[in-house]
Write a protein that holds these residues in place. Sequence first.
Motif, PDB file in Angstrom:
ATOM      1  N   ILE A  33      -6.729  12.260  12.055  1.00 23.32           N
ATOM      2  CA  ILE A  33      -7.291  12.688  10.774  1.00 23.32           C
ATOM      3  C   ILE A  33      -7.269  14.213  10.729  1.00 23.32           C
ATOM      4  O   ILE A  33      -7.872  14.873  11.588  1.00 23.32           O
ATOM      5  CB  ILE A  33      -8.735  12.188  10.598  1.00 23.32           C
ATOM      6  CG1 ILE A  33      -8.782  10.650  10.703  1.00 23.32           C
ATOM      7  CG2 ILE A  33      -9.303  12.655   9.262  1.00 23.32           C
ATOM      8  CD1 ILE A  33     -10.193  10.098  10.664  1.00 23.32           C
ATOM      9  N   ASP A  34      -6.556  14.740   9.754  1.00 21.39           N
ATOM     10  CA  ASP A  34      -6.456  16.201   9.604  1.00 21.39           C
ATOM     11  C   ASP A  34      -6.045  16.874  10.910  1.00 21.39           C
ATOM     12  O   ASP A  34      -6.584  17.921  11.299  1.00 21.39           O
ATOM     13  CB  ASP A  34      -7.790  16.777   9.121  1.00 21.39           C
ATOM     14  CG  ASP A  34      -8.161  16.291   7.723  1.00 21.39           C
ATOM     15  OD1 ASP A  34      -7.233  15.995   6.946  1.00 21.39           O
ATOM     16  OD2 ASP A  34      -9.356  16.194   7.431  1.00 21.39           O
ATOM     17  N   MET A  53     -12.824   7.665   4.401  1.00 23.20           N
ATOM     18  CA  MET A  53     -11.760   7.302   3.466  1.00 23.20           C
ATOM     19  C   MET A  53     -12.285   7.260   2.043  1.00 23.20           C
ATOM     20  O   MET A  53     -11.620   7.699   1.096  1.00 23.20           O
ATOM     21  CB  MET A  53     -11.173   5.940   3.858  1.00 23.20           C
ATOM     22  CG  MET A  53     -10.267   5.975   5.078  1.00 23.20           C
ATOM     23  SD  MET A  53      -9.908   4.328   5.766  1.00 23.20           S
ATOM     24  CE  MET A  53      -9.265   3.463   4.347  1.00 23.20           C
ATOM     25  N   LYS A  57     -11.620  11.014   0.924  1.00 23.90           N
ATOM     26  CA  LYS A  57     -10.226  10.719   0.548  1.00 23.90           C
ATOM     27  C   LYS A  57      -9.247  11.266   1.591  1.00 23.90           C
ATOM     28  O   LYS A  57      -8.229  11.888   1.266  1.00 23.90           O
ATOM     29  CB  LYS A  57      -9.899  11.312  -0.829  1.00 23.90           C
ATOM     30  CG  LYS A  57     -10.854  10.903  -1.935  1.00 23.90           C
ATOM     31  CD  LYS A  57     -10.886   9.398  -2.137  1.00 23.90           C
ATOM     32  CE  LYS A  57     -11.820   9.012  -3.278  1.00 23.90           C
ATOM     33  NZ  LYS A  57     -11.957   7.546  -3.452  1.00 23.90           N
ATOM     34  N   THR A  59      -6.458  11.579   4.572  1.00 23.05           N
ATOM     35  CA  THR A  59      -5.163  10.996   4.894  1.00 23.05           C
ATOM     36  C   THR A  59      -5.106  10.830   6.406  1.00 23.05           C
ATOM     37  O   THR A  59      -5.116  11.815   7.143  1.00 23.05           O
ATOM     38  CB  THR A  59      -4.011  11.890   4.418  1.00 23.05           C
ATOM     39  OG1 THR A  59      -4.074  12.020   3.000  1.00 23.05           O
ATOM     40  CG2 THR A  59      -2.671  11.280   4.805  1.00 23.05           C
ATOM     41  N   THR A  61      -3.418   8.837   9.908  1.00 23.10           N
ATOM     42  CA  THR A  61      -2.272   8.150  10.481  1.00 23.10           C
ATOM     43  C   THR A  61      -2.678   7.589  11.838  1.00 23.10           C
ATOM     44  O   THR A  61      -3.779   7.846  12.326  1.00 23.10           O
ATOM     45  CB  THR A  61      -1.069   9.103  10.658  1.00 23.10           C
ATOM     46  OG1 THR A  61      -1.470  10.202  11.496  1.00 23.10           O
ATOM     47  CG2 THR A  61      -0.595   9.643   9.325  1.00 23.10           C
ATOM     48  N   ASP A 164      -3.984   2.272  -2.532  1.00 18.53           N
ATOM     49  CA  ASP A 164      -4.107   3.725  -2.348  1.00 18.53           C
ATOM     50  C   ASP A 164      -3.940   4.096  -0.882  1.00 18.53           C
ATOM     51  O   ASP A 164      -3.179   4.996  -0.532  1.00 18.53           O
ATOM     52  CB  ASP A 164      -5.472   4.215  -2.838  1.00 18.53           C
ATOM     53  CG  ASP A 164      -5.592   4.176  -4.348  1.00 18.53           C
ATOM     54  OD1 ASP A 164      -4.540   4.169  -5.016  1.00 18.53           O
ATOM     55  OD2 ASP A 164      -6.722   4.139  -4.849  1.00 18.53           O
ATOM     56  N   GLN A 165      -4.673   3.393  -0.007  1.00 19.65           N
ATOM     57  CA  GLN A 165      -4.622   3.731   1.413  1.00 19.65           C
ATOM     58  C   GLN A 165      -3.278   3.369   2.019  1.00 19.65           C
ATOM     59  O   GLN A 165      -2.740   4.095   2.851  1.00 19.65           O
ATOM     60  CB  GLN A 165      -5.752   3.012   2.160  1.00 19.65           C
ATOM     61  CG  GLN A 165      -5.937   3.481   3.594  1.00 19.65           C
ATOM     62  CD  GLN A 165      -6.226   4.980   3.685  1.00 19.65           C
ATOM     63  OE1 GLN A 165      -6.831   5.555   2.788  1.00 19.65           O
ATOM     64  NE2 GLN A 165      -5.791   5.597   4.767  1.00 19.65           N
ATOM     65  N   HIS A 167      -0.529   3.446   0.510  1.00 22.66           N
ATOM     66  CA  HIS A 167       0.378   4.492   0.033  1.00 22.66           C
ATOM     67  C   HIS A 167       0.163   5.791   0.788  1.00 22.66           C
ATOM     68  O   HIS A 167       1.120   6.444   1.237  1.00 22.66           O
ATOM     69  CB  HIS A 167       0.161   4.704  -1.470  1.00 22.66           C
ATOM     70  CG  HIS A 167       1.030   5.767  -2.059  1.00 22.66           C
ATOM     71  ND1 HIS A 167       0.536   6.911  -2.630  1.00 22.66           N
ATOM     72  CD2 HIS A 167       2.388   5.868  -2.143  1.00 22.66           C
ATOM     73  CE1 HIS A 167       1.532   7.662  -3.049  1.00 22.66           C
ATOM     74  NE2 HIS A 167       2.667   7.063  -2.779  1.00 22.66           N
ATOM     75  N   ARG A 168      -1.101   6.194   0.957  1.00 25.01           N
ATOM     76  CA  ARG A 168      -1.395   7.447   1.652  1.00 25.01           C
ATOM     77  C   ARG A 168      -0.937   7.412   3.104  1.00 25.01           C
ATOM     78  O   ARG A 168      -0.555   8.442   3.670  1.00 25.01           O
ATOM     79  CB  ARG A 168      -2.904   7.746   1.595  1.00 25.01           C
ATOM     80  CG  ARG A 168      -3.369   8.297   0.268  1.00 25.01           C
ATOM     81  CD  ARG A 168      -4.713   8.998   0.410  1.00 25.01           C
ATOM     82  NE  ARG A 168      -5.783   8.082   0.754  1.00 25.01           N
ATOM     83  CZ  ARG A 168      -6.585   7.499  -0.147  1.00 25.01           C
ATOM     84  NH1 ARG A 168      -6.423   7.741  -1.436  1.00 25.01           N
ATOM     85  NH2 ARG A 168      -7.544   6.689   0.244  1.00 25.01           N
ATOM     86  N   SER A 169      -0.977   6.232   3.711  1.00 22.69           N
ATOM     87  CA  SER A 169      -0.591   6.131   5.121  1.00 22.69           C
ATOM     88  C   SER A 169       0.920   6.016   5.304  1.00 22.69           C
ATOM     89  O   SER A 169       1.413   5.952   6.422  1.00 22.69           O
ATOM     90  CB  SER A 169      -1.274   4.921   5.771  1.00 22.69           C
ATOM     91  OG  SER A 169      -0.761   3.710   5.237  1.00 22.69           O
ATOM     92  N   HIS A 267      -4.398   1.750   7.465  1.00 23.14           N
ATOM     93  CA  HIS A 267      -3.283   1.369   6.613  1.00 23.14           C
ATOM     94  C   HIS A 267      -3.665   0.397   5.507  1.00 23.14           C
ATOM     95  O   HIS A 267      -2.974   0.319   4.486  1.00 23.14           O
ATOM     96  CB  HIS A 267      -2.170   0.751   7.461  1.00 23.14           C
ATOM     97  CG  HIS A 267      -1.690   1.648   8.560  1.00 23.14           C
ATOM     98  ND1 HIS A 267      -0.947   2.784   8.322  1.00 23.14           N
ATOM     99  CD2 HIS A 267      -1.871   1.597   9.902  1.00 23.14           C
ATOM    100  CE1 HIS A 267      -0.678   3.383   9.472  1.00 23.14           C
ATOM    101  NE2 HIS A 267      -1.224   2.682  10.451  1.00 23.14           N
TER     102      HIS A 267
END
Length: 281
Positions: A33-34, A53, A57, A59, A61, A164-165, A167-169, A267
Amino acid sequence: MERIAWVTDSTGTLDEELSLNEHVYVVPMVVIIDGKEYEDGVDLLPEELYRRMSEEKITATTSQPSVGRFQELYKELEKRYDRIIAVHLSSELSGTVSASRQAAQMVTIPVDVFDTLLISFPMLLILKKLMHYIDNGDSINEAFVKTRMYADNHETYVLIGSLDQLHRSGRLTNAQYILGSLLSFKPIISIENGLLHTKSKPRNLKKAEKQIFTDFRRSVEAGKVKECTILYGAVSEQAQRWKKMISEEFPQVLTHVSPLGSAIGVHTGEQTIGISWFNED
């Protein structure tokens, strides 16, 4: 009798039986995270992940445990055990199996790695099946062959909670995300040969649930299902509702309820729920 250490990864949440087994060891997945790395289940719990999350919000991985992390554990275990059996999530979804196998080449203790081609608690049911066969006198090879046949006859369907998640992942393309958002579909993801596939795209939760339970009912009525697992993100009440539905209609089926770990929640999102079962002859 060989002293065996059992190793798995944190995509599966240990139940009470496995938690109390002193010979079971968990290597945590990594959530990033970040730019900061967290060990799944150690310094990042699903509740905290879902809060961040939702509120921040973020992002996030994920990454598999490093070869060095496995090597460190295996070197420690070889002081107390004669053999290690490692059971991991699908090699088609993560490099965890590869890292575990690479580490196995760096230690003197025999390490047998089983690629379940699954995720989460179903992966741990495979671990339990291997334990059962070996405890009952099967050789490692015999246990692996029997368990492979068992694992290959599973069905897993997951209702993704957050486009959304996903997509962001990076697991959903821009086009898929835009189309899904416009149509408001609820994708049902299946796991086949270790890979994720979009089984269908119902337009609402009610239709998605109906489809999943239709597939489950078909297998149960064919007499193939002895136990199943309900998997969920943060929707524990919905998971319990599904369990009640199954228990009332199919009391002969043992139903497990297990949360998805942070590494999967990154994810799929907190609203994710699914069901998995093995078709047994």
